[in-house]
Design an enzyme around this catalytic site. Structure first.
Site, PDB file in Angstrom:
ATOM      1  N   LYS A  22       0.829  -1.211   0.000  1.00  0.00           N
ATOM      2  CA  LYS A  22       0.000   0.000   0.000  1.00  0.00           C
ATOM      3  C   LYS A  22       0.868   1.268   0.000  1.00  0.00           C
ATOM      4  O   LYS A  22       2.086   1.198   0.237  1.00  0.00           O
ATOM      5  CB  LYS A  22      -0.909  -0.039   1.231  1.00  0.00           C
ATOM      6  CG  LYS A  22      -1.881  -1.223   1.222  1.00  0.00           C
ATOM      7  CD  LYS A  22      -2.825  -1.156   2.408  1.00  0.00           C
ATOM      8  CE  LYS A  22      -3.803  -2.327   2.368  1.00  0.00           C
ATOM      9  NZ  LYS A  22      -4.835  -2.223   3.430  1.00  0.00           N
ATOM     10  N   TYR A  72     -12.350  -1.800  -3.619  1.00  0.00           N
ATOM     11  CA  TYR A  72     -12.898  -2.086  -2.286  1.00  0.00           C
ATOM     12  C   TYR A  72     -14.429  -2.073  -2.273  1.00  0.00           C
ATOM     13  O   TYR A  72     -15.025  -1.820  -1.218  1.00  0.00           O
ATOM     14  CB  TYR A  72     -12.357  -1.076  -1.272  1.00  0.00           C
ATOM     15  CG  TYR A  72     -10.965  -1.407  -0.740  1.00  0.00           C
ATOM     16  CD1 TYR A  72     -10.703  -2.645  -0.154  1.00  0.00           C
ATOM     17  CD2 TYR A  72      -9.929  -0.479  -0.791  1.00  0.00           C
ATOM     18  CE1 TYR A  72      -9.446  -2.951   0.343  1.00  0.00           C
ATOM     19  CE2 TYR A  72      -8.667  -0.778  -0.285  1.00  0.00           C
ATOM     20  CZ  TYR A  72      -8.437  -2.018   0.281  1.00  0.00           C
ATOM     21  OH  TYR A  72      -7.202  -2.333   0.787  1.00  0.00           O
ATOM     22  N   PHE A  74     -15.292   2.900   7.269  1.00  0.00           N
ATOM     23  CA  PHE A  74     -13.936   3.226   6.831  1.00  0.00           C
ATOM     24  C   PHE A  74     -13.785   3.326   5.304  1.00  0.00           C
ATOM     25  O   PHE A  74     -12.694   3.555   4.787  1.00  0.00           O
ATOM     26  CB  PHE A  74     -12.922   2.200   7.385  1.00  0.00           C
ATOM     27  CG  PHE A  74     -13.220   0.766   7.014  1.00  0.00           C
ATOM     28  CD1 PHE A  74     -12.749   0.235   5.827  1.00  0.00           C
ATOM     29  CD2 PHE A  74     -13.954  -0.056   7.860  1.00  0.00           C
ATOM     30  CE1 PHE A  74     -13.009  -1.079   5.472  1.00  0.00           C
ATOM     31  CE2 PHE A  74     -14.224  -1.386   7.526  1.00  0.00           C
ATOM     32  CZ  PHE A  74     -13.748  -1.892   6.326  1.00  0.00           C
ATOM     33  N   ARG A 116      -1.486 -14.526   3.969  1.00  0.00           N
ATOM     34  CA  ARG A 116      -2.200 -13.875   5.085  1.00  0.00           C
ATOM     35  C   ARG A 116      -1.457 -14.071   6.399  1.00  0.00           C
ATOM     36  O   ARG A 116      -1.421 -13.192   7.250  1.00  0.00           O
ATOM     37  CB  ARG A 116      -3.643 -14.386   5.171  1.00  0.00           C
ATOM     38  CG  ARG A 116      -4.495 -13.856   4.020  1.00  0.00           C
ATOM     39  CD  ARG A 116      -5.913 -14.323   4.078  1.00  0.00           C
ATOM     40  NE  ARG A 116      -6.698 -13.634   5.093  1.00  0.00           N
ATOM     41  CZ  ARG A 116      -7.180 -12.396   4.970  1.00  0.00           C
ATOM     42  NH1 ARG A 116      -6.933 -11.693   3.876  1.00  0.00           N
ATOM     43  NH2 ARG A 116      -7.900 -11.860   5.925  1.00  0.00           N
ATOM     44  N   THR A 148      -5.475  -7.817  10.162  1.00  0.00           N
ATOM     45  CA  THR A 148      -5.728  -6.471   9.616  1.00  0.00           C
ATOM     46  C   THR A 148      -5.317  -5.397  10.615  1.00  0.00           C
ATOM     47  O   THR A 148      -4.642  -4.422  10.266  1.00  0.00           O
ATOM     48  CB  THR A 148      -7.241  -6.312   9.285  1.00  0.00           C
ATOM     49  OG1 THR A 148      -7.614  -7.362   8.399  1.00  0.00           O
ATOM     50  CG2 THR A 148      -7.532  -4.967   8.638  1.00  0.00           C
ATOM     51  N   HIS A 192      -1.933  -5.611   1.574  1.00  0.00           N
ATOM     52  CA  HIS A 192      -3.252  -6.215   1.400  1.00  0.00           C
ATOM     53  C   HIS A 192      -3.052  -7.608   0.813  1.00  0.00           C
ATOM     54  O   HIS A 192      -2.129  -7.823   0.024  1.00  0.00           O
ATOM     55  CB  HIS A 192      -4.108  -5.379   0.429  1.00  0.00           C
ATOM     56  CG  HIS A 192      -5.334  -6.100  -0.038  1.00  0.00           C
ATOM     57  ND1 HIS A 192      -6.506  -6.094   0.674  1.00  0.00           N
ATOM     58  CD2 HIS A 192      -5.543  -6.904  -1.119  1.00  0.00           C
ATOM     59  CE1 HIS A 192      -7.400  -6.852   0.040  1.00  0.00           C
ATOM     60  NE2 HIS A 192      -6.835  -7.351  -1.047  1.00  0.00           N
TER      61      HIS A 192
HETATM   62  P1  CMP Z   1      -7.366  -4.619   3.736  1.00  0.00           P
HETATM   63  O1  CMP Z   1      -6.933  -5.980   4.119  1.00  0.00           O
HETATM   64  O2  CMP Z   1      -6.761  -4.015   2.521  1.00  0.00           O
HETATM   65  O3  CMP Z   1      -8.974  -4.564   3.607  1.00  0.00           O
HETATM   66  C1  CMP Z   1      -9.743  -3.406   3.847  1.00  0.00           C
HETATM   67  C2  CMP Z   1      -8.929  -2.272   4.378  1.00  0.00           C
HETATM   68  O4  CMP Z   1      -9.654  -1.222   4.991  1.00  0.00           O
HETATM   69  C3  CMP Z   1      -8.022  -2.804   5.489  1.00  0.00           C
HETATM   70  O5  CMP Z   1      -7.024  -3.616   4.974  1.00  0.00           O
HETATM   71  C4  CMP Z   1      -7.551  -1.503   6.125  1.00  0.00           C
HETATM   72  O6  CMP Z   1      -6.530  -0.885   5.376  1.00  0.00           O
HETATM   73  C5  CMP Z   1      -8.809  -0.627   6.000  1.00  0.00           C
HETATM   74  N1  CMP Z   1      -9.550  -0.501   7.258  1.00  0.00           N
HETATM   75  C6  CMP Z   1      -9.668   0.652   7.968  1.00  0.00           C
HETATM   76  N2  CMP Z   1     -10.412   0.461   9.049  1.00  0.00           N
HETATM   77  C7  CMP Z   1     -10.800  -0.829   9.059  1.00  0.00           C
HETATM   78  C8  CMP Z   1     -11.601  -1.608   9.933  1.00  0.00           C
HETATM   79  N3  CMP Z   1     -12.163  -1.110  11.021  1.00  0.00           N
HETATM   80  N4  CMP Z   1     -11.764  -2.916   9.638  1.00  0.00           N
HETATM   81  C9  CMP Z   1     -11.219  -3.444   8.518  1.00  0.00           C
HETATM   82  N5  CMP Z   1     -10.456  -2.730   7.639  1.00  0.00           N
HETATM   83  C10 CMP Z   1     -10.242  -1.439   7.913  1.00  0.00           C
END
Ligand code: CMP
Length: 140
Positions: A10, A50, A58, A86, A92, A116
């Site tokens: 990212k 997304y 978010f 993962r 996350t 990601h």
């Molecule tokens: P990613 O795995 O790319 O999937 C969704 C993205 O949203 C996550 O990583 C974070 O970068 C972002 N994000 C921000 N806030 C949240 C949250 N509360 N839960 C999950 N993802 C979040």
């Protein structure tokens, strides 16, 4: 079973010079990089990527963030590539991530979490198709 997953370094990972660090960790695994490029998404493109998160609190913020600077997108391939990658990334939320994972070591908050990775085969298929065409994937 051999499968593919989409990985993104990212904008925070790129601006903090962590491209090499992430790739080094991937290279230490039984998964290989079969496609890779640097992209700069528009807000609209980030929203499309997304789309499953549309409506979540978010969504606006994460799509602003993902279109704020370049990302490195890669396709990883190997046995259990989705699960393996993962595990390498960690949860996350970096606070819940296991010791030694990319997010635990480098992430600063739940949004700016460096990397990601697709969460299932269906998601991986959509995400790979979102960024890559067949010609860009080696080994096809
Ligand atoms: P990613 O795995 O790319 O999937 C969704 C993205 O949203 C996550 O990583 C974070 O970068 C972002 N994000 C921000 N806030 C949240 C949250 N509360 N839960 C999950 N993802 C979040």
């Amino acid at each position: 079973m051999k499968e593919r997953t989409l990985s993104i370094i990212k904008p925070d990972g790129v601006s903090r010079n962590l491209i090499g660090e992430v790739i080094r960790r991937i290279d230490g695994q039984a998964i290989k990089i079969v496609a890779m490029k640097m992209i700069l998404m528009t807000k609209q493109q980030a929203k499309g990527f997304y789309a499953v998160h549309e409506g979540k609190p978010f969504f606006e913020s994460v799509t602003d963030f993902m279109s704020s600077g370049p990302c490195v997108v890669m396709i990883l391939e190997g046995e259990d590539a989705i699960k393996r990658y993962r595990k390498l990334m960690g949860a996350t939320n970096y606070k819940d991530a296991e010791e030694g994972t990319i997010r635990r070591e480098f992430a600063k908050d739940i949004e700016k979490n460096i990397v990601h990775g697709s969460d299932s085969r269906e998601t991986a298929e959509f995400e790979i198709g979102y960024f890559f065409n067949k010609l860009e994937i080696t080994g096809n």
